[in-house]
Design a protein around this motif. Structure first.
Motif, PDB file in Angstrom:
ATOM      1  N   MET A   1       1.955   4.849  -3.270  1.00 55.81           N
ATOM      2  CA  MET A   1       2.289   5.935  -2.359  1.00 55.81           C
ATOM      3  C   MET A   1       3.741   5.796  -1.913  1.00 55.81           C
ATOM      4  SD  MET A   1       0.945   8.614  -1.133  1.00 55.81           S
ATOM      5  CE  MET A   1      -0.844   8.439  -1.242  1.00 55.81           C
TER       6      MET A   1
ATOM      7  N   VAL B   1      -1.954   9.851  -7.012  1.00 58.70           N
ATOM      8  CA  VAL B   1      -1.690   8.495  -6.506  1.00 58.70           C
ATOM      9  C   VAL B   1      -3.004   7.818  -6.136  1.00 58.70           C
ATOM     10  CG1 VAL B   1      -0.604   7.145  -4.683  1.00 58.70           C
ATOM     11  CG2 VAL B   1       0.637   9.046  -5.720  1.00 58.70           C
ATOM     12  N   ARG B   2      -3.857   8.530  -5.431  1.00 51.91           N
ATOM     13  CA  ARG B   2      -5.141   7.962  -4.998  1.00 51.91           C
ATOM     14  C   ARG B   2      -6.028   7.601  -6.203  1.00 51.91           C
ATOM     15  NH1 ARG B   2      -4.538   7.127   0.094  1.00 51.91           N
ATOM     16  NH2 ARG B   2      -4.421   8.827   1.609  1.00 51.91           N
ATOM     17  N   ALA B   3      -5.885   8.373  -7.264  1.00 50.25           N
ATOM     18  CA  ALA B   3      -6.688   8.097  -8.473  1.00 50.25           C
ATOM     19  C   ALA B   3      -6.134   6.902  -9.251  1.00 50.25           C
ATOM     20  CB  ALA B   3      -6.718   9.332  -9.368  1.00 50.25           C
TER      21      ALA B   3
ATOM     22  N   SER C   1       0.810  -1.217   0.000  1.00 53.52           N
ATOM     23  CA  SER C   1       0.000   0.000   0.000  1.00 53.52           C
ATOM     24  C   SER C   1       0.842   1.265   0.000  1.00 53.52           C
ATOM     25  CB  SER C   1      -0.936   0.003   1.209  1.00 53.52           C
ATOM     26  OG  SER C   1      -0.174   0.009   2.401  1.00 53.52           O
TER      27      SER C   1
ATOM     28  N   GLU D   1      -0.429   7.869   6.695  1.00 58.11           N
ATOM     29  CA  GLU D   1      -1.350   8.993   6.500  1.00 58.11           C
ATOM     30  C   GLU D   1      -0.674  10.074   5.653  1.00 58.11           C
ATOM     31  OE1 GLU D   1      -2.414  10.298  10.426  1.00 58.11           O
ATOM     32  OE2 GLU D   1      -3.627   8.508  10.842  1.00 58.11           O
TER      33      GLU D   1
ATOM     34  N   ILE E   1      -0.760  13.566  -4.202  1.00 56.10           N
ATOM     35  CA  ILE E   1      -1.533  12.610  -3.396  1.00 56.10           C
ATOM     36  C   ILE E   1      -2.795  12.226  -4.164  1.00 56.10           C
ATOM     37  CG2 ILE E   1      -2.869  12.278  -1.261  1.00 56.10           C
ATOM     38  CD1 ILE E   1      -0.861  14.042   0.184  1.00 56.10           C
ATOM     39  N   ALA E   2      -3.434  13.229  -4.757  1.00 51.73           N
ATOM     40  CA  ALA E   2      -4.665  12.964  -5.512  1.00 51.73           C
ATOM     41  C   ALA E   2      -4.379  12.066  -6.708  1.00 51.73           C
ATOM     42  CB  ALA E   2      -5.285  14.285  -5.975  1.00 51.73           C
TER      43      ALA E   2
ATOM     44  N   GLY F   1       0.650   4.938  -9.082  1.00 50.33           N
ATOM     45  CA  GLY F   1      -0.325   4.897  -7.994  1.00 50.33           C
ATOM     46  C   GLY F   1       0.197   4.234  -6.727  1.00 50.33           C
TER      47      GLY F   1
ATOM     48  N   GLU G   1      -1.830  12.474   3.896  1.00 52.55           N
ATOM     49  CA  GLU G   1      -2.400  13.825   4.060  1.00 52.55           C
ATOM     50  C   GLU G   1      -1.839  14.518   5.296  1.00 52.55           C
ATOM     51  OE1 GLU G   1      -4.111  11.171   3.187  1.00 52.55           O
ATOM     52  OE2 GLU G   1      -5.208  11.696   1.354  1.00 52.55           O
TER      53      GLU G   1
END
Lengths: 163, 423
Positions: free
Chosen positions: A98, A145-147, A77, A117, A142-143, A96, A119
């Motif tokens: 992290m 990677v999250r997408a 993850s 975390e 971050i966005a 993607g 964020e």
């Protein structure tokens, strides 16, 4: 995201992450050999959500993004490291995965639980509440990677330009 | 607004459409050239382009080189090469070099580089292009996809570490020895994704192919880019390959530009170096590894099989024989290097000494091609990396040295200071 920690040392290179001997075939074979030169148990026993923690210069070597992709496919993850090799770092975010620079990574222990975390620019040991500070990652990255990485981002950008 | 800039800042600013950029500033740059090879290129990009329904922004700015899976050894590698050929045909990419050699050497040989260019390459040794005063760096396949769809890429403007080399290299000491010494001094990753720029009279005196070795192994220092400001030597080399009208004066750092740090080195007292397994930074004088028995000696790769590297090896091997029970494999970096070596007697010297000639390509260096190692075997190679398991079995051991040192080890059957074999 919370997972178990797989701890590695300095200079984990791309030949360990994605050995050249297996680069000709598909990813399914390649991922079985991910990090085997450093820890033969890793690819067999890693579980989705687990976290890879490294020392200095994580991902040095080749530009082959299978190095990062193998970790993604094994369900890792996040990767935390004292420092990253430049190309690997960009590849990880683009795929993607992290990747957080964590100067305190050497205080993290093999097998411990870790909640990452991004964020809040930190990782936390959920058992002891010990906190490990990470360098902030810009919100747009971050966005991305999250997408799911750069391709998802490009899809959105191309869609927007076509409408 | 005429603040002095480094060469890096000047190239990045130009590519970003600006007069000036600050170190650390994040900018979006227009790409002058994108280079990809058969491993990280078409076979990886094709499904991504399909998913995006996108095409290449400007096929005339793309160079494709098949160098990793050449020549095909099985159905899988053959299909990768076939896919690569179909990809360049479908996308109307004219600058395609199929089995002509390793991309980093093919690029300047064919006049694709000129000072001041902003170039992305789908390979980690892309900094090699910096020898020609280009800002050239390596990216992964997904990033390359983004680059060729949009024609641009974001960049955090790196600072520059200036490495000043004075003096003159001694006999049988080469750029490779300078790099192995630097890997130890700076450490793997010691350049922290900044630019390393080589300067000083020792650099001015080096031919282009040696300068390429310096910039090539900037990757091992962890630099984003290795850079050498163009001069008359650059201009002459490029002119011979059809690249003219280059603006050498424009692509220099300004007086008063700020560097992250400046380090001084003396080339004159450098001894031949060897890096022991499993890191290029694990280096020291070759004499300190004297007596390590080898099974294989390998002259190959973008780092160590250019025409001048072949000549270095031949100068050691002329009139000598490879030791019994040692195999010397030579894979010239490009077809052109092979032709030049054939023309000037270099190939004959290698063959007469007992060298086995191999195809031009990335070959054994990355464990892709012929010449990989069995369990516990020991190899000395003119390549850039000796990571554990890179050249074959995970218990194999790879030492790194210059072409002189690799050739000398092949003759002696063990690692020696090459000056010992020559005398």
């Amino acid at each position: 995201m919370t997972g178990r920690v797989w701890l590695f040392g300095d200079d984990i290179d791309t030949d360990m992450l994605a050995p050249g001997l297996y680069m000709r075939g598909g990813m399914d074979e390649l991922i079985k050999h991910c990090l085997e030169a450093a820890d033969p148990e890793f690819a067999k026993n890693v579980r989705p959500g687990d976290v890879v923690v490294g020392g200095r210069n994580f991902g040095i070597g080749s530009s082959r993004e299978q190095a990062a992709q193998a970790l993604v496919m094994l369900g890792v993850s996040a990767v935390l490291a004292v420092s990253f090799a430049g190309i690997f770092y960009r590849n990880a975010l683009n795929l993607g995965l992290m990747a957080l620079v964590c100067p305190e990574a050497k205080s993290i222990r093999q097998g411990q639980a870790l909640t990452v975390e991004p964020e809040n620019s930190r990782a936390i040991d959920p058992t002891t509440n010990a906190s490990f500070a990470c360098e902030p990652l810009p919100p747009h990255l971050i966005a991305m990677v999250r997408a799911g990485g750069l391709l998802a981002h490009l899809e959105q950008r191309l869609k927007a330009s076509r409408t | 607004m005429n603040r002095p800039q480094t060469l890096t800042q000047k190239i990045v600013a130009r590519a970003a459409g600006r007069a000036h950029v600050d170190v650390g500033e994040v900018v979006t740059c227009n790409i002058d050239l994108a280079m990809m090879h058969d491993s990280g290129g078409p076979r990886r990009l094709q499904p991504m382009l399909k998913r995006l329904g996108a095409s290449i922004w400007d096929p005339s700015k793309v160079v494709v080189v098949s160098d990793h899976y050449v020549p095909a050894v099985d159905a899988e590698s053959a299909s990768i090469l076939k896919l690569t050929r179909e990809f360049v045909r479908d996308h109307k990419i004219e600058r395609f070099h199929d089995m002509q050699g390793i991309c980093h050497v093919v690029l300047p040989e064919n006049g694709h580089l000129r000072p001041g260019m902003f170039v992305v390459g789908g390979d980690s040794h892309s900094p090699t292009g910096g020898a020609f005063g280009c800002f050239m760096f390596g990216v992964g396949a997904t990033e390359m996809c983004g680059a060729v769809v949009t024609g641009e890429i974001w960049l955090k403007t790196p600072g520059t570490i200036l490495l000043n080399w004075r003096g003159k290299l001694g006999p049988m000491v080469s750029a490779k020895d300078m790099m192995l010494a630097l890997c130890k001094r700076l450490g793997m990753g010691g350049a922290e994704y900044q630019v390393v720029q080589y300067a000083g009279d020792a650099i001015s005196g080096l031919p282009m192919f040696e300068r390429m070795t310096l910039c090539n192994m900037a990757a091992e220092l962890g630099a984003q880019v290795g850079l050498i400001a163009p001069d008359a030597v650059t201009e002459y080399f490029l002119a011979e390959r059809g690249v003219t009208n280059i603006d050498t004066a424009r692509w220099q750092g300004d007086a008063g530009a700020e560097y992250l740090r400046v380090e001084e080195f003396d080339a004159s007292d450098l001894a031949p170096q060897v890096a022991a397994p499993h890191s290029p930074a694990n280096s020291g004088p070759a004499a300190e590894q004297r007596g390590v028995a080898i099974h294989q000696a390998y002259i190959g790769a973008c780092t160590g099989a250019k025409i001048n590297d072949l000549r270095m090896a031949a100068s050691v091997l002329r009139g000598k024989r490879v030791a019994p029970n040692v195999r010397l494999l030579v894979a010239p970096a490009t077809a052109r290097a092979t032709a030049e070596a054939a023309a000037d007697g270099t190939l004959a010297a290698l063959a007469e000494a007992g060298a086995i000639l191999m195809p031009s390509g990335c070959g054994a260096c990355a464990g892709y091609g012929a010449g990989v190692l069995a369990e516990d075997e020991v190899c000395i190679a003119s390549t850039a990396r000796n990571f554990k398991g890179r050249m074959g079995a995970s218990s194999s051991k790879v030492y790194l040295g210059s072409p002189y040192t690799v050739a000398a080890a092949a003759v002696a059957g063990m690692i020696v200071d090459p000056r010992e074999v020559a005398s």
